[in-house]
Design an enzyme around this catalytic site. Structure first.
Site, PDB file in Angstrom:
ATOM      1  N   ASP A 165       4.580   7.800  -6.621  1.00  0.00           N
ATOM      2  CA  ASP A 165       5.574   6.773  -6.307  1.00  0.00           C
ATOM      3  C   ASP A 165       6.706   6.899  -7.312  1.00  0.00           C
ATOM      4  O   ASP A 165       6.476   7.242  -8.478  1.00  0.00           O
ATOM      5  CB  ASP A 165       4.957   5.374  -6.398  1.00  0.00           C
ATOM      6  CG  ASP A 165       4.007   5.067  -5.247  1.00  0.00           C
ATOM      7  OD1 ASP A 165       4.117   5.719  -4.199  1.00  0.00           O
ATOM      8  OD2 ASP A 165       3.168   4.176  -5.407  1.00  0.00           O
ATOM      9  N   ASP A 172       5.720   5.185   1.944  1.00  0.00           N
ATOM     10  CA  ASP A 172       5.536   3.732   1.950  1.00  0.00           C
ATOM     11  C   ASP A 172       6.671   3.057   2.718  1.00  0.00           C
ATOM     12  O   ASP A 172       6.441   2.118   3.490  1.00  0.00           O
ATOM     13  CB  ASP A 172       5.488   3.184   0.527  1.00  0.00           C
ATOM     14  CG  ASP A 172       4.292   3.672  -0.261  1.00  0.00           C
ATOM     15  OD1 ASP A 172       3.269   4.023   0.359  1.00  0.00           O
ATOM     16  OD2 ASP A 172       4.381   3.696  -1.504  1.00  0.00           O
TER      17      ASP A 172
END
Length: 180
Positions: A124, A142
């Site tokens: 991330d 995401d």
């Protein structure tokens, strides 16, 4: 929508999503510092490298310990193994809702690929915020997952509203014709 068009749409959405996500993760791994946040636009946008063992929005941390890791990975694998063929072959959904769910599936598949290849984590690196309000650190997959779900729900609301509107006009027209 014809079956061939549906298959092409679903595969295209999934492949583009996976390709964009995997490419940005390679860039993040190779170019972002592991212990420094890079800020843009008066701290509205941040690049912040993180190896995340939780699921989307770290939902996995809310599950009991014995459900994390392999159990969630298996559940996601089974869900995608059912969803993707359904979208390609058996769905009665229109092009819009199908594309939305394919976007969701592409994001989920890309993160699943990372979990399997990287030993249980995903990369991330994106963070948005305004003042003290910030999102979780996330990646392109995401964003695809959340966008796909939100757009799918909006398409349901839109479709439901149009059905209710058409149905309401028919009901009113039917009463008027019966009363005349």
């Amino acid at each position: 929508m014809m079956r061939r068009q549906r298959i092409i749409l679903v595969l295209f959405m999934i492949l583009v999503c996976v390709a964009c996500d995997q490419y940005t993760k390679v860039l993040a791994k190779s170019h972002l510092p592991k212990n420094k946040v890079i800020s843009f636009a008066k701290d509205t946008f941040r690049l912040d490298y993180l190896e995340n063992k939780g699921g989307v929005l770290s939902f996995e941390y809310y599950l009991p310990e014995h459900w994390r890791g392999p159990t969630v990975t298996t559940a996601v694998s089974v869900f995608l193994a059912l969803l993707i063929p359904y979208l390609m072959l058996g769905s009665a959904l229109g092009a819009g809702p199908t594309a939305c769910l394919a976007l969701f599936a592409g994001g989920a598949l890309s993160n699943l690929m990372d979990r399997v290849a990287l030993g249980g984590y995903v990369v991330d690196f994106l963070n948005l915020g305004w003042g003290s309000y910030r999102t979780c650190i996330f990646n392109v997959a995401d964003a695809a997952i959340v966008s796909g779900v939100v757009l799918f729900l909006l398409s349901l609301v839109w479709h439901g509203a149009s059905v209710l509107t058409r149905g309401g006009k028919r009901a009113v027209a039917g009463r008027l014709s019966m009363e005349d």
